[in-house]
Design a protein around this motif. Structure first.
Motif, PDB file in Angstrom:
ATOM      1  N   ALA A  20       0.211  -3.478 -15.477  1.00 19.87           N
ATOM      2  CA  ALA A  20       1.097  -4.599 -15.796  1.00 19.87           C
ATOM      3  C   ALA A  20       2.497  -4.377 -15.220  1.00 19.87           C
ATOM      4  O   ALA A  20       3.111  -5.309 -14.670  1.00 19.87           O
ATOM      5  N   ILE A  21       2.999  -3.175 -15.291  1.00 23.38           N
ATOM      6  CA  ILE A  21       4.333  -2.866 -14.746  1.00 23.38           C
ATOM      7  C   ILE A  21       4.323  -2.944 -13.226  1.00 23.38           C
ATOM      8  O   ILE A  21       5.238  -3.490 -12.617  1.00 23.38           O
ATOM      9  N   ASP A  22       3.261  -2.388 -12.595  1.00 24.52           N
ATOM     10  CA  ASP A  22       3.167  -2.424 -11.131  1.00 24.52           C
ATOM     11  C   ASP A  22       3.092  -3.855 -10.610  1.00 24.52           C
ATOM     12  O   ASP A  22       3.685  -4.192  -9.594  1.00 24.52           O
ATOM     13  N   ARG A  23       2.340  -4.707 -11.300  1.00 24.23           N
ATOM     14  CA  ARG A  23       2.194  -6.105 -10.884  1.00 24.23           C
ATOM     15  C   ARG A  23       3.439  -6.941 -11.218  1.00 24.23           C
ATOM     16  O   ARG A  23       3.753  -7.885 -10.503  1.00 24.23           O
ATOM     17  N   GLY A  24       4.111  -6.598 -12.296  1.00 26.74           N
ATOM     18  CA  GLY A  24       5.228  -7.407 -12.779  1.00 26.74           C
ATOM     19  C   GLY A  24       6.594  -6.866 -12.414  1.00 26.74           C
ATOM     20  O   GLY A  24       7.148  -7.191 -11.367  1.00 26.74           O
ATOM     21  N   ALA A  25       7.135  -6.031 -13.295  1.00 22.21           N
ATOM     22  CA  ALA A  25       8.516  -5.567 -13.160  1.00 22.21           C
ATOM     23  C   ALA A  25       8.779  -4.816 -11.856  1.00 22.21           C
ATOM     24  O   ALA A  25       9.805  -5.040 -11.206  1.00 22.21           O
ATOM     25  N   LYS A  26       7.864  -3.934 -11.481  1.00 25.06           N
ATOM     26  CA  LYS A  26       8.105  -3.175 -10.243  1.00 25.06           C
ATOM     27  C   LYS A  26       8.041  -4.079  -9.012  1.00 25.06           C
ATOM     28  O   LYS A  26       8.892  -3.990  -8.133  1.00 25.06           O
TER      29      LYS A  26
END
Length: 193
Positions: A115-121
């Motif tokens: 989720a972080i790799d797809r979103g915030a990062k």
């Protein structure tokens, strides 16, 4: 186990100095130090395969490939991330500990980071004017997603499966997807040779 600093927040200068002395890797998010989680054997194998294939393909080119231990300066003094694999072909990238002008960033997905790799990062990575491709690699099945910046500065998704060949336009390299998953053991006990 490495102890975090006495406070969970520190300046970027403190982080950069402190992290040099740590055995583990830590990312930096607007003053907060975030420990990197451990990966699986499959995660490690896929990252290593990707690094090896790119390193071989770029051997006689003015590009450098780094894996896991070189951080990317996303926002000076604000954000420093550790992608699984990063490529830079920019002569301005001459810092020993970090990349500032990536053209290609690869993240091998895990349940705890997807989720972080797809979103915030990805939202932060898109701020790089040098970045041309962002690659997300599934670890539980042979599937790769590539987000490419087009001529209109829009990010376009292309998907690749086991039988496909991955074209990385940013560096002019083509890789069989099956080669990325060489020696990876999937849950159904199928292994790609």
């Amino acid at each position: 186990m490495v102890a975090l600093p006495d406070r969970s927040f520190m300046s970027a200068a403190e982080y950069l100095e402190w992290e040099l002395t740590q055995e583990e890797r830590y990312e930096y998010w607007d003053g907060e130090v975030v420990a990197m989680s451990g990966g699986t054997r499959n995660h490690n194998r896929i990252s290593g395969n990707f690094f090896r294939l790119l390193d071989d393909a770029l051997l006689n080119r003015d590009c450098d490939v780094y894996i896991a231990d070189v951080k990317v300066q996303v926002e000076p003094g604000q954000k420093y991330f550790y992608p699984d694999v990063v490529v830079t072909c920019d002569e301005r990238d001459d810092e020993a500990q970090l990349v500032q002008f990536p053209c290609l960033i690869i993240e091998v997905l895990s349940p705890s980071t997807e989720a972080i790799d797809r979103g915030a990062k990805f939202a932060r990575y898109r701020q790089f004017t040098s970045l041309q491709e962002y690659v997300l690699v599934q670890v539980d099945r042979p599937k790769v997603e590539v987000f490419r910046r087009d001529r209109n500065n829009q990010w376009v998704l292309s998907e690749y499966d086991r039988e496909d060949r991955l074209l990385l336009e940013s560096i002019g390299v083509e890789i069989p997807i099956a080669d990325l998953y060489r020696q990876v053991q999937f849950e159904d006990n199928v292994q790609i040779e």
